[in-house]
Design an enzyme around this catalytic site. Sequence first.
Site, mmCIF file in Angstrom:
data_model
loop_
_atom_site.group_PDB
_atom_site.id
_atom_site.type_symbol
_atom_site.label_atom_id
_atom_site.label_comp_id
_atom_site.label_asym_id
_atom_site.label_seq_id
_atom_site.Cartn_x
_atom_site.Cartn_y
_atom_site.Cartn_z
ATOM 1 N N ASP A 55 -14.563 44.300 21.357
ATOM 2 C CA ASP A 55 -15.999 44.479 21.515
ATOM 3 C C ASP A 55 -16.224 45.854 22.143
ATOM 4 O OD1 ASP A 55 -18.815 43.672 21.738
ATOM 5 O OD2 ASP A 55 -18.013 41.636 21.696
ATOM 6 N N ASP A 101 -21.616 46.420 20.022
ATOM 7 C CA ASP A 101 -22.745 45.740 20.634
ATOM 8 C C ASP A 101 -24.043 46.543 20.496
ATOM 9 O OD1 ASP A 101 -23.243 43.392 22.500
ATOM 10 O OD2 ASP A 101 -24.055 45.013 23.732
ATOM 11 N N HIS A 104 -21.612 34.033 20.220
ATOM 12 C CA HIS A 104 -21.853 33.652 21.614
ATOM 13 C C HIS A 104 -23.321 33.748 22.018
ATOM 14 C CE1 HIS A 104 -21.646 37.939 21.420
ATOM 15 N NE2 HIS A 104 -22.152 38.032 22.628
ATOM 16 N N ASP A 105 -24.185 34.237 21.125
ATOM 17 C CA ASP A 105 -25.611 34.357 21.429
ATOM 18 C C ASP A 105 -26.471 33.327 20.703
ATOM 19 O OD1 ASP A 105 -25.131 36.656 22.997
ATOM 20 O OD2 ASP A 105 -25.361 37.993 21.264
ATOM 21 N N GLU A 165 -23.437 45.465 15.501
ATOM 22 C CA GLU A 165 -24.479 44.460 15.756
ATOM 23 C C GLU A 165 -25.830 45.168 15.793
ATOM 24 O OE1 GLU A 165 -25.921 41.154 19.037
ATOM 25 O OE2 GLU A 165 -25.379 43.178 19.622
HETATM 26 C C1 GLC Z 1 -25.501 41.791 22.503
HETATM 27 C C2 GLC Z 1 -24.511 40.751 22.965
HETATM 28 C C3 GLC Z 1 -25.161 39.908 24.020
HETATM 29 C C4 GLC Z 1 -25.509 40.805 25.179
HETATM 30 C C5 GLC Z 1 -26.365 41.994 24.741
HETATM 31 C C6 GLC Z 1 -26.364 43.052 25.788
HETATM 32 O O1 GLC Z 1 -26.602 41.242 21.884
HETATM 33 O O2 GLC Z 1 -24.047 40.020 21.880
HETATM 34 O O3 GLC Z 1 -24.341 38.853 24.432
HETATM 35 O O4 GLC Z 1 -26.225 40.073 26.147
HETATM 36 O O5 GLC Z 1 -25.876 42.601 23.577
HETATM 37 O O6 GLC Z 1 -25.090 43.628 25.892
#
Ligand code: GLC
Length: 565
Positions: A98, A206, A336-337, A264
Amino acid sequence: MQNPWWHSAVVYQIYPRSFADADGDGMGDLRGIIEHLDHIAGLGVDVIWLSPVYPSPQDDNGYDISDYQDIEPVFGTLADFDELLAGVHARGMKLVMDLVVNHSSDEHPWFVESRSGKASPKRDWYWWRPAREGMEPGSPGAEPTNWGSAFGGSAWEYDAASGEYFLHLFSRKQPDLNWENPAVREAIYAMMNWWLDRGVDGFRMDVIDHISKDTTLPDGALRPGTPYGDGGPHYLNGPRNHEFLHEMHQRVFAGRDELLTVGEMPGVTVDEAVKYTDPAREEVDMVFQFDHVWADRGADPWVLYPLRLTNLKAIFGRWQAGLAEVGWNSLYWNNHDQPRVVSRFGDDSPRYRERSAKMLGAVLHLHRGTPYVYQGEELGMTNTPFASIADFRDIEALGHYAQAVEHEGRSPEDVLTVLRARSRDNARTPMQWNASPQAGFTSGTPWLAVNPNYPQINAESAVKDEESVYHFYRRLIELRHEEPAVVYGDFTMLLPHDERLYAFTRAHGDTTLLVIGNFSAETVRAEIDDAAAWETAELLLTNATPPQDLVLQPWQAVIYRAVRR
Ligand code: GLC
C-alpha cells in the site's frame, strides 16, 4: 504489445491488523500472515496486496504513516517482512504494498520539521495557509477554505505556534503532502524505488486522485445540513494528477518488469480512467473506481438506499464498455473500507448466505478486469451485529457518530442503524480461522470484537467442505487462468431492465460464455434469446442444482460455455 501478466491475475487483499495474530497482543502481525500463506495460495490467487504495515500512530489504522521505510513494531520487523516476501514468492505469488502518499502522519519527521516554524526548509512540503482574510486566526470560520474533512470537522487544523493552518483532507493526524514541491515527489520516488529494490512487486496507491490540488484553494459548495463545503471539485483529479503519475512511472516503474500498479480513485469517471490506464500514457495499470459501491447511496453517504439491480448493471455496463478498447478495469465487491458484500447485495441469512456469496463471486469474477478478493470474502464473512457505538473502533464511524448525534441532533438509534450497514468496521472484524475462542485469530483480546458467527463461518470448516464458498472462489480463479474468454472476451450485458437477474455474455474467438446471477430469493426464468441453445451448452459452474429451461433458483448463478465449430 504483449499482454501484461496481470490481465489474467487475481489479487487477495490482507488487512494485517485483522488477519492473524501470532504473538497474542490482540493485533494481527506479519508472522501471523506467514503462518497462513497456504490458505491464500490454496485459493490459487496470483498476488497479495498488503494494507499498510509501516510505523504509524494508527490514527487511521496505518493509513497515517510516520516512517515509509520500516515496519510497525506491532506488526514485526523488516526481517519478518523479508521472510514474508520470500514465502510469498516461494509460492509463486507476488506482493503489492500500500502506498499512502497523499498525506503522511503528523508524527512523520517531515511534518514535525515542517511544523517547526514558517522558516523551516520543509514548510512547503505540506499545505500551510494563513487565516481567511480579515479574520482572527483560530477563530470560528477563519479556516482558509470551508472544506470539510472526510472524517468530520474542518479540513484545516490551526497551529497556534505559527498562526497558520495546515490542510488534512482526512484526519487531523493525516496532513496532506504538497505534491507541487518537486523535493516531495523526489523523496516519494526514492522511497518507492527502495521497496522495489527490496523485491516487492508493485503498489496499491491510496486516494491517488487527490494528490494534485487547485493551488488557489477555492471554497466549495455548502453541504446541506453541515457547516462545511465540498472541496472535492478542487482536489479530485486535479490539474496535475496525470502529470504526477506519469512522472512517477518514469522515475520508478520504467524498466522494471512484472509490476502491478493500481490507483484508488474515489469519484474517478470512465473517461478519466481510460486516460489513467491507457498503457501508452504510462501512468497506472488500473484504477479502483467507486461507482458500483456508491450504487446504494446518495449525495449523503450516511443515508441508506435499497440497491436497484438495474442501477448496478448500468454502472458495470458503462465501465465494461468504456474500458473495452483502451485501459483495464479492476473488479471488487469488498475491501477494508466497504461493508461485507453478502450482507449488502446478497442474503446473509443461514438459508442463503453461502449460495448468495457464491453468486456474487461468480458475477464479479466473470467480468473483464482484474478481480480482487478481500480477506474473509472467500468464506462469505458477513457484517457484524454491533450493539452500541462502544463496539466500533473506526475513526470514520466515531467521527460520523459525534457529528450526527452531538452536533446535528440525530437520534443515536438511527445513526447506529446506518453504521451497522455501512461502517468500515464490518470489514475489519478479525479473520475467522476456526471454531476455537476468538475464531483462532488471537490467543489474547482482539482489538475489535470477533463476529459471533465464527463457529459456523470459518476457514477450517470451509477448506474441508468441497461445497464451500472457499472452493467455489477457487474454481472461479482457476477458470480465469484456464479460459481466455474470461480474461479477454467481449462483454455484452443482457436483460438490462430486469431487477432480479444479472446476465451477460463474454465472447472470444469461437467461445461464448453466458453468465446469469439471480439477485433475488425468488425462482426466476431467464428470458434471453436462444435460451434453448444455451440449455444444451456446457455448464461450467453453478451453486445449486443445474437449471431446466434456464429457470434459476433463489440466488443461483450459472456459467455456460458454448464453442462454435
Ligand atoms: C483510503 C483508504 C482508507 C483511508 C483513506 C485515507 O480511502 O482505503 O482506509 O482511511 O484512504 O488514507
